[in-house]
Scaffold this motif. Structure first.
Motif, PDB file in Angstrom:
ATOM      1  N   ASP A  70       0.824  -1.213   0.000  1.00 36.67           N
ATOM      2  CA  ASP A  70       0.000   0.000   0.000  1.00 36.67           C
ATOM      3  C   ASP A  70       0.858   1.263   0.000  1.00 36.67           C
ATOM      4  OD1 ASP A  70      -2.323  -1.472   0.003  1.00 36.67           O
ATOM      5  OD2 ASP A  70      -2.653  -1.318   2.166  1.00 36.67           O
ATOM      6  N   LEU A  71       2.008   1.196   0.649  1.00 32.96           N
ATOM      7  CA  LEU A  71       2.881   2.366   0.755  1.00 32.96           C
ATOM      8  C   LEU A  71       3.674   2.629  -0.524  1.00 32.96           C
ATOM      9  CD1 LEU A  71       4.262   1.790   4.358  1.00 32.96           C
ATOM     10  CD2 LEU A  71       2.814   3.698   3.632  1.00 32.96           C
ATOM     11  N   GLY A  72       3.681   1.657  -1.426  1.00 32.32           N
ATOM     12  CA  GLY A  72       4.416   1.834  -2.670  1.00 32.32           C
ATOM     13  C   GLY A  72       5.868   1.410  -2.591  1.00 32.32           C
ATOM     14  N   ILE A  73       6.225   0.658  -1.551  1.00 32.14           N
ATOM     15  CA  ILE A  73       7.575   0.110  -1.459  1.00 32.14           C
ATOM     16  C   ILE A  73       7.748  -0.904  -2.588  1.00 32.14           C
ATOM     17  CG2 ILE A  73       9.080  -1.348  -0.022  1.00 32.14           C
ATOM     18  CD1 ILE A  73       7.682  -0.005   2.420  1.00 32.14           C
ATOM     19  N   LYS A  74       8.894  -0.889  -3.241  1.00 33.33           N
ATOM     20  CA  LYS A  74       9.090  -1.762  -4.398  1.00 33.33           C
ATOM     21  C   LYS A  74       9.590  -3.155  -4.018  1.00 33.33           C
ATOM     22  CE  LYS A  74       9.891   1.959  -7.734  1.00 33.33           C
ATOM     23  NZ  LYS A  74      10.844   2.534  -8.721  1.00 33.33           N
ATOM     24  N   THR A  75      10.439  -3.243  -2.992  1.00 35.31           N
ATOM     25  CA  THR A  75      10.995  -4.528  -2.574  1.00 35.31           C
ATOM     26  C   THR A  75      10.972  -4.627  -1.060  1.00 35.31           C
ATOM     27  OG1 THR A  75      12.484  -4.537  -4.484  1.00 35.31           O
ATOM     28  CG2 THR A  75      12.966  -6.096  -2.713  1.00 35.31           C
ATOM     29  N   LEU A  76      10.467  -5.740  -0.556  1.00 35.34           N
ATOM     30  CA  LEU A  76      10.474  -6.030   0.880  1.00 35.34           C
ATOM     31  C   LEU A  76      11.220  -7.343   1.066  1.00 35.34           C
ATOM     32  CD1 LEU A  76       9.468  -5.429   3.797  1.00 35.34           C
ATOM     33  CD2 LEU A  76       7.456  -6.822   3.256  1.00 35.34           C
ATOM     34  N   THR A  77      12.418  -7.273   1.670  1.00 34.07           N
ATOM     35  CA  THR A  77      13.214  -8.471   1.904  1.00 34.07           C
ATOM     36  C   THR A  77      13.095  -8.874   3.367  1.00 34.07           C
ATOM     37  OG1 THR A  77      14.792  -8.003   0.130  1.00 34.07           O
ATOM     38  CG2 THR A  77      15.525  -9.476   1.882  1.00 34.07           C
TER      39      THR A  77
ATOM     40  N   ASN B 227      -3.119  -8.865  -5.257  1.00 35.21           N
ATOM     41  CA  ASN B 227      -2.526  -7.558  -4.965  1.00 35.21           C
ATOM     42  C   ASN B 227      -1.261  -7.285  -5.775  1.00 35.21           C
ATOM     43  OD1 ASN B 227      -3.930  -6.072  -2.485  1.00 35.21           O
ATOM     44  ND2 ASN B 227      -4.055  -8.274  -2.113  1.00 35.21           N
ATOM     45  N   ASN B 228      -1.036  -8.088  -6.807  1.00 40.02           N
ATOM     46  CA  ASN B 228       0.045  -7.846  -7.758  1.00 40.02           C
ATOM     47  C   ASN B 228       1.428  -7.951  -7.110  1.00 40.02           C
ATOM     48  OD1 ASN B 228       0.905  -7.284 -10.414  1.00 40.02           O
ATOM     49  ND2 ASN B 228       1.126  -5.102  -9.978  1.00 40.02           N
ATOM     50  N   VAL B 229       1.552  -8.784  -6.071  1.00 41.00           N
ATOM     51  CA  VAL B 229       2.824  -8.977  -5.378  1.00 41.00           C
ATOM     52  C   VAL B 229       3.586 -10.126  -6.038  1.00 41.00           C
ATOM     53  CG1 VAL B 229       3.933  -9.609  -3.186  1.00 41.00           C
ATOM     54  CG2 VAL B 229       1.946  -8.087  -3.195  1.00 41.00           C
ATOM     55  N   ARG B 230       4.869  -9.950  -6.210  1.00 39.63           N
ATOM     56  CA  ARG B 230       5.718 -10.980  -6.808  1.00 39.63           C
ATOM     57  C   ARG B 230       6.615 -11.602  -5.747  1.00 39.63           C
ATOM     58  NH1 ARG B 230      10.248 -10.116 -11.587  1.00 39.63           N
ATOM     59  NH2 ARG B 230      10.683 -12.316 -11.989  1.00 39.63           N
ATOM     60  N   VAL B 231       6.607 -12.912  -5.639  1.00 38.54           N
ATOM     61  CA  VAL B 231       7.418 -13.618  -4.645  1.00 38.54           C
ATOM     62  C   VAL B 231       8.772 -13.990  -5.232  1.00 38.54           C
ATOM     63  CG1 VAL B 231       7.597 -15.690  -3.185  1.00 38.54           C
ATOM     64  CG2 VAL B 231       5.380 -14.541  -3.463  1.00 38.54           C
ATOM     65  N   LYS B 232       9.824 -13.698  -4.487  1.00 35.05           N
ATOM     66  CA  LYS B 232      11.178 -14.086  -4.861  1.00 35.05           C
ATOM     67  C   LYS B 232      11.858 -14.699  -3.638  1.00 35.05           C
ATOM     68  CE  LYS B 232      13.101 -13.004  -8.257  1.00 35.05           C
ATOM     69  NZ  LYS B 232      13.323 -13.719  -9.544  1.00 35.05           N
ATOM     70  N   MET B 233      12.976 -15.370  -3.875  1.00 40.45           N
ATOM     71  CA  MET B 233      13.741 -15.948  -2.785  1.00 40.45           C
ATOM     72  C   MET B 233      15.224 -15.808  -3.079  1.00 40.45           C
ATOM     73  SD  MET B 233      14.382 -19.898  -1.774  1.00 40.45           S
ATOM     74  CE  MET B 233      16.025 -20.195  -1.083  1.00 40.45           C
ATOM     75  N   MET B 234      15.998 -15.493  -2.043  1.00 38.25           N
ATOM     76  CA  MET B 234      17.448 -15.548  -2.168  1.00 38.25           C
ATOM     77  C   MET B 234      17.983 -16.419  -1.035  1.00 38.25           C
ATOM     78  SD  MET B 234      18.781 -11.796  -0.936  1.00 38.25           S
ATOM     79  CE  MET B 234      18.803 -11.309   0.784  1.00 38.25           C
ATOM     80  N   GLY B 235      18.963 -17.234  -1.361  1.00 39.49           N
ATOM     81  CA  GLY B 235      19.516 -18.157  -0.386  1.00 39.49           C
ATOM     82  C   GLY B 235      19.953 -19.430  -1.091  1.00 39.49           C
TER      83      GLY B 235
ATOM     84  N   ASP C  88       3.867  -7.190 -11.252  1.00 38.77           N
ATOM     85  CA  ASP C  88       4.888  -6.141 -11.322  1.00 38.77           C
ATOM     86  C   ASP C  88       4.748  -5.119 -10.199  1.00 38.77           C
ATOM     87  OD1 ASP C  88       2.601  -4.877 -12.145  1.00 38.77           O
ATOM     88  OD2 ASP C  88       3.334  -4.344 -14.137  1.00 38.77           O
ATOM     89  N   GLY C  89       4.114  -5.549  -9.105  1.00 38.89           N
ATOM     90  CA  GLY C  89       4.013  -4.672  -7.941  1.00 38.89           C
ATOM     91  C   GLY C  89       5.139  -4.949  -6.955  1.00 38.89           C
ATOM     92  N   LEU C  90       4.841  -4.917  -5.684  1.00 39.05           N
ATOM     93  CA  LEU C  90       5.836  -5.175  -4.644  1.00 39.05           C
ATOM     94  C   LEU C  90       6.511  -6.529  -4.847  1.00 39.05           C
ATOM     95  CD1 LEU C  90       7.033  -4.574  -1.701  1.00 39.05           C
ATOM     96  CD2 LEU C  90       5.142  -5.987  -0.887  1.00 39.05           C
ATOM     97  N   ILE C  91       7.826  -6.570  -4.689  1.00 38.95           N
ATOM     98  CA  ILE C  91       8.558  -7.834  -4.670  1.00 38.95           C
ATOM     99  C   ILE C  91       8.714  -8.263  -3.217  1.00 38.95           C
ATOM    100  CG2 ILE C  91      10.767  -8.968  -5.131  1.00 38.95           C
ATOM    101  CD1 ILE C  91      11.104  -7.100  -7.527  1.00 38.95           C
ATOM    102  N   LEU C  92       8.152  -9.404  -2.865  1.00 36.79           N
ATOM    103  CA  LEU C  92       8.297  -9.982  -1.531  1.00 36.79           C
ATOM    104  C   LEU C  92       9.423 -11.001  -1.608  1.00 36.79           C
ATOM    105  CD1 LEU C  92       7.447 -10.465   1.393  1.00 36.79           C
ATOM    106  CD2 LEU C  92       5.652 -12.006   0.545  1.00 36.79           C
TER     107      LEU C  92
END
Length: 258
Positions: free
Chosen positions: A71-78, A115-123, A147-151
């Motif tokens: 909602d805040l418009g943050i592009k990436t949340l790790t 909600n147009n959230v994209r899931v990614k993983m690093m590890g 193409d919204g927030l990257i989780l």
């Protein structure tokens, strides 16, 4: 009567939250927020509950935090979900944590898609149980066109290992003639890291009162703003994320300049 009062209170809280969101969005919002989600075990201990109860409660907070970040418009949340050192924990706790992605995504994935959230993983995927990896990869596949927030889940992640692996990749490309010594700079080296497709975090949040990085994105956090709170992760609420971003917005970032 009590139900009406509760409903009125919830509506008032919701209205205040919306106002805060709009106020924050009127100023530059951090593009990439990283969170060390700490304190699940202590939260459970304070309530005489098994540690796994804290991890289960913390999973609910991930959902709320993700939706607010979106909602805040943050592009990436790790989110630092599990480190390469966490395998040292008791087996029953590790086994439970490895089941959480499946449980979390089973219930939350439709909402992420909507909600147009994209899931990614690093590890490091090789050490993860098959059911854990399957849940993550399924979520990544089903949200890959969003193409919204990257989780971005940092799962079985350790920064020192990541940096060492990046150095090895650089050396291999140099030996193979694909990389010239004079071409190696910070930008090039960053492209060999697991976060190559993301901007470096603007803001790091750590809960539970601990003030250390715990082998988390040591290269990427060089010029990030840090915000530490005594709040344990299962008690982390929307207002805490908002407070962290407000503090960030009131800081002057100089990146070594004046």
């Amino acid at each position: 009567m009590l139900n009406k009062m509760k409903l009125w209170k919830n509506q008032k809280t919701s209205s205040t939250l919306r106002d805060k969101i709009e106020q924050i969005k009127s100023r530059p919002v951090p593009e990439h927020v990283a969170i060390i989600m700490d304190g699940n075990g202590r939260w459970a201990k304070k309530r005489a509950l098994p540690r796994i109860a804290g991890h289960h409660e913390g999973m609910k907070v991930v959902r709320k935090t993700t939706m607010l970040a979106n909602d805040l418009g943050i592009k990436t949340l790790t989110l630092y979900a599990f480190s390469t050192e966490n395998w040292k924990r008791p087996k029953n706790e590790v086994d439970y944590i490895m089941k959480l992605p499946e449980e979390f995504l089973d219930t939350f994935l439709p909402e992420l898609v909507d909600n147009n959230v994209r899931v990614k993983m690093m590890g490091y995927k090789d050490q993860l149980p098959k059911h854990t990896l399957r849940a993550i990869e399924q979520a990544m596949e089903q949200t890959k066109h969003n193409d919204g927030l990257i989780l971005n889940f940092a799962l079985n992640y350790g920064s020192r290992a990541e940096i060492l692996d990046a150095v090895k990749l650089v050396l291999n490309d140099y030996k193979d003639g694909n990389l010239n010594e004079n071409d190696i700079n910070e930008e090039v080296f960053s492209s060999y890291l697991m976060t190559s497709e993301f901007a470096d975090p603007d803001l790091l949040i750590r809960t539970s009162g601990e003030i250390r990085l715990s082998n988390f994105m040591l290269w990427q956090l060089a010029y990030s703003e840090f915000w530490f709170t005594e709040v344990l992760w299962p008690d982390f609420r929307e207002e805490h994320l908002i407070e962290a971003i407000e503090v960030y917005q009131n800081r002057q970032r100089r990146f070594g300049g004046i």
